[in-house]
Design an enzyme around this catalytic site. Structure first.
Site, PDB file in Angstrom:
ATOM      1  N   CYS A 138       1.235  11.099  -3.871  1.00 48.42           N
ATOM      2  CA  CYS A 138       1.671  10.270  -5.005  1.00 48.42           C
ATOM      3  C   CYS A 138       2.493  11.093  -6.009  1.00 48.42           C
ATOM      4  O   CYS A 138       1.983  12.037  -6.622  1.00 48.42           O
ATOM      5  CB  CYS A 138       0.441   9.679  -5.689  1.00 48.42           C
ATOM      6  SG  CYS A 138       0.853   8.870  -7.247  1.00 48.42           S
ATOM      7  N   VAL A 178      -3.542   5.334  -9.047  1.00 51.17           N
ATOM      8  CA  VAL A 178      -3.712   6.724  -9.470  1.00 51.17           C
ATOM      9  C   VAL A 178      -2.356   7.239  -9.918  1.00 51.17           C
ATOM     10  O   VAL A 178      -1.330   6.695  -9.490  1.00 51.17           O
ATOM     11  CB  VAL A 178      -4.284   7.589  -8.319  1.00 51.17           C
ATOM     12  CG1 VAL A 178      -5.717   7.227  -8.069  1.00 51.17           C
ATOM     13  CG2 VAL A 178      -3.462   7.490  -7.047  1.00 51.17           C
ATOM     14  N   SER A 202       0.544   7.902 -15.602  1.00 52.42           N
ATOM     15  CA  SER A 202       1.001   9.301 -15.650  1.00 52.42           C
ATOM     16  C   SER A 202       1.726   9.652 -16.951  1.00 52.42           C
ATOM     17  O   SER A 202       1.532  10.745 -17.499  1.00 52.42           O
ATOM     18  CB  SER A 202       1.908   9.595 -14.449  1.00 52.42           C
ATOM     19  OG  SER A 202       3.032   8.733 -14.438  1.00 52.42           O
TER      20      SER A 202
HETATM   21  N1  LIG Z   1       2.753   3.529 -13.624  1.00 50.63           N
HETATM   22  C1  LIG Z   1       1.780   4.269 -12.851  1.00 50.63           C
HETATM   23  C2  LIG Z   1       2.172   4.172 -11.398  1.00 50.63           C
HETATM   24  C3  LIG Z   1       1.151   4.861 -10.502  1.00 50.63           C
HETATM   25  C4  LIG Z   1       1.314   4.433  -9.045  1.00 50.63           C
HETATM   26  O1  LIG Z   1       2.074   3.511  -8.721  1.00 50.63           O
HETATM   27  N2  LIG Z   1       0.542   5.087  -8.185  1.00 50.63           N
HETATM   28  C5  LIG Z   1       0.555   4.686  -6.800  1.00 50.63           C
HETATM   29  C6  LIG Z   1       0.441   5.850  -5.868  1.00 50.63           C
HETATM   30  S1  LIG Z   1       1.911   6.814  -5.887  1.00 50.63           S
HETATM   31  C7  LIG Z   1      -0.617   3.796  -6.543  1.00 50.63           C
HETATM   32  O2  LIG Z   1      -1.715   4.053  -6.993  1.00 50.63           O
HETATM   33  N3  LIG Z   1      -0.353   2.716  -5.817  1.00 50.63           N
HETATM   34  C8  LIG Z   1      -1.328   1.738  -5.491  1.00 50.63           C
HETATM   35  C9  LIG Z   1      -0.899   0.360  -5.878  1.00 50.63           C
HETATM   36  O3  LIG Z   1       0.193   0.181  -6.439  1.00 50.63           O
HETATM   37  O4  LIG Z   1      -1.661  -0.554  -5.616  1.00 50.63           O
HETATM   38  C10 LIG Z   1       1.728   5.708 -13.342  1.00 50.63           C
HETATM   39  O5  LIG Z   1       2.738   6.189 -13.892  1.00 50.63           O
HETATM   40  O6  LIG Z   1       0.677   6.351 -13.216  1.00 50.63           O
END
Ligand SMILES: N[C@@H](CCC(=O)N[C@@H](CS)C(=O)NCC(=O)O)C(=O)O
Length: 175
Positions: A9, A49, A61
């Site tokens: 990620c 995450v 993040s």
């Molecule tokens: N806006 C979030 C985006 C985090 C994100 O999209 N993480 C992905 C992994 S790279 C995730 O958990 N995806 C699962 C989903 O979207 O259901 C951040 O900046 O933390």
């Protein structure tokens, strides 16, 4: 401190690099993104995450980076000048427009302007913004096999000298 993490990620990578830059010790809880445990939704209702647990639970993040900068100001990632700080925050806030949307469109094989986005990327002005963008630039180069524009390749080569970024490059190569 605990980081709910996933090696692949890039949003988690932002936090890993920021934590490393600040020399903070933490425990990693690696999750399988394709089979996320139910407890992740208890910590973050959208199930995403990274999630940082530093006596309180914090997802997102960009917000985690801001929190770490305020809570652990040593080894500052933001510049001192208020204008430069605002500029760095603006770049990160506009991540989707500046890189994210086209990166994921490229990855899906959809129409995209990734090459133009990479060409125009404003880097090298603050560690804060550089850390927020570098996970995607590394993945573009090493996973998507995109040829980086000369100035971006030079920027990345310099950034890779930092142990925090070198560790992330190694993580990506091991995926
Ligand atoms: N806006 C979030 C985006 C985090 C994100 O999209 N993480 C992905 C992994 S790279 C995730 O958990 N995806 C699962 C989903 O979207 O259901 C951040 O900046 O933390």
């Amino acid at each position: 401190m605990r980081l709910i993490d996933a090696a692949r990620c890039p949003y988690c990578a932002r936090v890993r690099v920021a934590l490393a830059e600040k020399g903070l010790e933490y425990e990693t809880v690696e999750i399988d993104l394709s089979n996320r445990p139910a407890w992740v939704y208890e910590l973050n209702p959208v199930g995403r995450v990274p999630i940082l647990d530093d006596s309180f639970v914090l997802p997102e993040s960009e917000v985690i980076m801001e929190y770490l900068e305020e809570r652990y100001p040593e080894q500052a990632l933001l510049p001192a000048d208020p204008h430069a700080r605002a500029r760095a925050r603006l770049l990160v806030h506009r991540f989707d427009d500046l890189l994210g949307r086209d990166y994921y469109a490229f990855r899906r094989g959809d129409e995209n302007a990734l090459a133009e986005r990479l060409e125009a990327l404003e880097v090298g002005q603050s560690l804060f913004a550089d850390i927020a963008f570098v996970p995607w630039v590394v993945r573009a180069r090493d996973l998507l096999k995109v040829r980086l524009p000369e100035q971006l390749a030079r920027w990345l080569a310099a950034l890779e000298q930092r142990p925090s970024v070198a560790a992330e490059v190694a993580t990506v190569r091991a995926l």
